[in-house]
Write an enzyme that holds these catalytic residues in place. Structure first.
Site, PDB file in Angstrom:
ATOM      1  N   ARG A   1       1.203  -1.222  -0.276  1.00 42.25           N
ATOM      2  CA  ARG A   1      -0.099  -0.101  -0.344  1.00 42.25           C
ATOM      3  C   ARG A   1       1.088   1.312  -0.079  1.00 42.25           C
ATOM      4  O   ARG A   1       1.800   2.049   0.597  1.00 42.25           O
ATOM      5  CB  ARG A   1      -0.862  -0.095   1.622  1.00 42.25           C
ATOM      6  CG  ARG A   1      -2.659  -0.791   1.044  1.00 42.25           C
ATOM      7  CD  ARG A   1      -3.111  -0.771   0.260  1.00 42.25           C
ATOM      8  NE  ARG A   1      -4.427  -0.908  -0.208  1.00 42.25           N
ATOM      9  CZ  ARG A   1      -4.744  -1.990  -1.057  1.00 42.25           C
ATOM     10  NH1 ARG A   1      -3.970  -2.701  -1.957  1.00 42.25           N
ATOM     11  NH2 ARG A   1      -5.923  -2.755  -1.490  1.00 42.25           N
TER      12      ARG A   1
ATOM     13  N   GLU B   1      -2.821   8.278  -5.565  1.00 45.10           N
ATOM     14  CA  GLU B   1      -3.034   8.203  -6.556  1.00 45.10           C
ATOM     15  C   GLU B   1      -4.546   8.457  -7.291  1.00 45.10           C
ATOM     16  O   GLU B   1      -5.297   8.664  -6.989  1.00 45.10           O
ATOM     17  CB  GLU B   1      -3.356   6.373  -6.607  1.00 45.10           C
ATOM     18  CG  GLU B   1      -2.486   5.507  -6.213  1.00 45.10           C
ATOM     19  CD  GLU B   1      -2.575   4.374  -6.054  1.00 45.10           C
ATOM     20  OE1 GLU B   1      -3.656   4.079  -6.807  1.00 45.10           O
ATOM     21  OE2 GLU B   1      -1.691   3.505  -5.379  1.00 45.10           O
TER      22      GLU B   1
ATOM     23  N   HIS C   1      -0.033   1.554 -10.082  1.00 42.72           N
ATOM     24  CA  HIS C   1      -0.857   0.498 -10.082  1.00 42.72           C
ATOM     25  C   HIS C   1      -1.403  -1.008 -10.208  1.00 42.72           C
ATOM     26  O   HIS C   1      -2.582  -1.533 -10.514  1.00 42.72           O
ATOM     27  CB  HIS C   1      -1.754   1.163  -8.787  1.00 42.72           C
ATOM     28  CG  HIS C   1      -2.304   0.363  -7.045  1.00 42.72           C
ATOM     29  ND1 HIS C   1      -2.887   1.247  -6.089  1.00 42.72           N
ATOM     30  CD2 HIS C   1      -2.799  -0.921  -7.386  1.00 42.72           C
ATOM     31  CE1 HIS C   1      -3.759   0.010  -5.497  1.00 42.72           C
ATOM     32  NE2 HIS C   1      -3.246  -0.957  -5.813  1.00 42.72           N
TER      33      HIS C   1
END
Length: 318
Positions: A226, A255, A274
């Site tokens: 994370r 993000e 990601h």
């Protein structure tokens, strides 16, 4: 009734579930209305942070399933203190993420980014590269993803150890697992530090200036856990000042990664959006995990991947 929270597109392969249950699809702005009267919630849009704000409307909810391994977007005080069962999609991304980790370690060792840059300029510049065999990796997080990472790295000759909740010397995948409280003590031993831990109150910001100062100046950080595991400003300083040698980052505190982030242009940083676990067919695989649990739920059988809401993840059996 089942409510499905989705983003730009609905989950594929839901026909079988639609044939056996009333399914209500919604985006974030309609979630509260869609939760009223719902027995189960499928959070297909696993990046959404809308569930806490709509929770007041969950008047008969008994089960929440999220289409990701991490559960932090849906783990808030109200659900933690409730009787609602929470499950995740543990198992879908283990091997793909492990392959990503192996790939970026190879990219660092073999200097692929520099080769691509030189190729773009048609410049022939011979260099020597590193060997992975004999390097040491510290995998922070000993769940299924961490174990998959340990297996692949061990197969190419990397010496792997782990960081977990408790120390043990006979782990079948890591050999030695050190306690999380001893992280700073063991960071200096690693050439590569791989962050795969879930995000909890204990792991948030665990990679800060103290952690980077403890690492070898030749070490690289890989974060596939994370973004909030890492204090970004501390990482940027550590990379700029040569405190550590590099980083491969697939997740970030914010993000998408802001355009003005210095991480974009650092030569010793690999950035990916990601996507470390997103293989061709991953959406179907996520729905298959949910569909299996849905059938179990309808039949009043034990669910897979039940999250311990106090720990913040599915407890490992090893």
């Amino acid at each position: 009734m089942l409510t499905v929270l989705h983003g730009d597109s609905r989950p594929p392969g839901m026909r079988g579930i639609e044939d056996t249950a009333v399914v209500r699809y919604t985006r974030e702005d309609g979630l509260a209305e869609a939760l009223s009267g719902a027995d189960a919630l499928f959070v297909y849009d696993f990046l959404s942070k809308a569930v806490p704000g709509a929770w007041h409307a969950a008047d008969r909810l008994r089960w929440v399933h999220i289409a990701s391994a991490g559960v932090d977007p849906v783990l808030f005080p109200e659900i933690r203190d409730s009787d609602v069962v929470l499950t995740n999609s543990r198992g879908v991304f283990d091997r793909p993420i492990a392959e990503y980790v192996l790939g970026v370690l190879l990219a660092f060792a073999k200097d692929f980014a520099r080769s691509a840059e030189l190729q773009s300029r048609k410049r022939w510049l011979h260099r020597e590269s590193e060997r992975l065999t004999g390097k040491r990796a510290l995998v922070v997080g000993t769940g299924p993803i961490g174990r998959a990472v340990a297996g692949l790295l061990s197969a190419v000759g990397v010496h792997v150890s782990g960081i977990g909740r408790r120390a043990r010397a006979d782990d079948p995948d890591f050999g030695t697992v050190h306690a999380a409280d001893d992280l700073l003590e063991h960071l200096p031993e690693a050439d590569f530090v791989i962050a795969v831990a879930p995000l909890t109150e204990h792991t948030k910001g665990m990679f800060d200036s103290r952690a980077f100062a403890a690492m070898r100046p030749t070490a690289r950080l890989v974060n596939v856990g994370r973004g909030e595991l890492v204090v970004t400003s501390d990482l940027v300083r550590a990379l700029r000042d040569g405190v550590i040698a590099g980083a491969a980052l697939d997740v970030f505190e914010t993000e998408p990664l802001p355009q003005d982030s210095p991480l974009w242009t650092m030569e010793n940083v690999l950035v990916s959006p990601h996507m470390s676990g997103d293989f061709v067919g991953w959406r179907d695989a996520l729905v298959e995990v949910f569909a299996d649990n849905f059938r179990r739920w309808r039949a009043d059988r034990d669910l897979r991947n039940v999250v311990d809401k106090q720990l913040g993840y599915v407890p490992s059996t090893r």
